[in-house]
Structures are given as C-alpha cells and as structure tokens.
Design an enzyme around this catalytic site. Sequence first.
Site: not given
Ligand code: AMP
Length: 215
Positions: A168, A88, A157, A13, A124
């Site tokens: 996840r 999410r 990360r 994404k 990644r």
């Molecule tokens: P991402 O970079 O989108 O993979 O997000 C990394 C982490 O941030 C996720 O695993 C969640 O812990 C938190 N996070 C990001 N976006 C959301 C969301 N919309 N709702 C809840 N947690 C989020």
Amino acid sequence: MNLIFLGPPGAGKGTIAKRLLDRFSLLQISTGDLFRENIKGQTEVGMKAKGFMDRGELVPDGIVIEMLKGRIAQDDCKGGVILDGFPRTIPQAEALAADSSVTIDKVVNFVVPDDVVVSRLCGRRICPTCGRIYHTVNMPPKVEGVCDDDGVALIQRDDDQPDAIQHRLVVYRDQTEPLIAFYRSRGMLADIDGALPDVGAIVESAALILEQLQG
Ligand code: AMP
C-alpha cells in the site's frame, strides 16, 4: 465546507476526521469504509472491489468515482463533508474537480514518515460495529481487544498485515502522492504534521485550518 484529507495509509486521516465532525458539523465520507460496507452487504461493487483491497491495490477509478458520486449526491452531504481516502489518483481528482455539485475548499495533507505509518498500521484495531479506531500501544482500549463503547471484540483489517502494508505504501508513492503537487499548484493544499505523538495536537492543527476557512 468540503475538505479532502490526503496522506498515506495510517496517516490518521480517519481518526482525526472523526474527532472534527461534531465540532464543525461535517460528515465523513471514507471510500474505504464504503467499500467495506459493500463487501459486507455482498453488493456488486463490493464483489468487484474485494480482490483489489485484499491485495493492497487501488480499486479501478471508474468503480470508485461512480460510488463516490452516488454517495456525495445524497442529502446528508449538503452540510459539508470530509473526504477521507478520496481522491487517490489524478483521474479521481480530475473527476471530482469536474463535478460542479461539490466544491472543495481545502486539502489537508497529513505528512507522516514511512516508519510511523508502518507502526501505526501494524497496531491498528477497529471496532466492527461502530468503526472506532484503536492502536494496541498508542490508543489502546480500556480492556484489551474490546471496544470501549459497545464491548464488541476488535478486529484487524486484512490489509493491515505487513506484506499488504508495504504494498500500500508503494501504491501511495506511485499513484496518490502526485496529488500533493496537483493541489499545491492550485493553492488548495495545507500541510499538517501527522506524526506528532499526541493525537489531540494533530486534531488542533487540523481544526485551526477549518476555523480559518469558516472565517
Ligand atoms: P482505506 O480504508 O482508505 O485505507 O482504503 C482501503 C482500501 O480500499 C484501499 O487500499 C483500496 O484498495 C480501496 N480504496 C479506498 N479508497 C480508494 C480510492 N479512492 N481509490 C481506489 N481504491 C480505494
């Protein structure tokens, strides 16, 4: 034009969004990036989010929704955004639908099987300075471990470690996947094959959807 990019972690994404921003004059809003910035800046939101993120869990809806609403209300979002990683959960989607200041034109759903997700996330690597995303095998930098653009050492990360990745994926199935039916039933969803080996081909299939919206 406001879009949601939906899909499991590692679906591409963020990578695909970055490749479309200039072409369609859009801004990418990644709630994950916003949280990471808040953690770096040691803000209250960052402190609240960190534990959940490290464990590969979702940050509670109230915190995410408040942060996203604050961000999306800023002037630079007026020209159109790609929401990357938000919503999410169903409550997040409902909060977004109830917000009259932003109308979502399309939800692009990245369809990617679990084995592809795992291999993408394990490999990644990210530039901590400019945010550019690499993959050790599929999209390596010119010099191993170093960002092509600014020469900074790439990082992995914490939540891209194998245990957190598996967790996840479970969280995605339980809490985020129901959004596919939520948006499909509202006629807002467009599926794309996010597993194609050629990133350029994924960019073009997403671009086609955006072009159709532009009319
Ligand atoms: P991402 O970079 O989108 O993979 O997000 C990394 C982490 O941030 C996720 O695993 C969640 O812990 C938190 N996070 C990001 N976006 C959301 C969301 N919309 N709702 C809840 N947690 C989020």
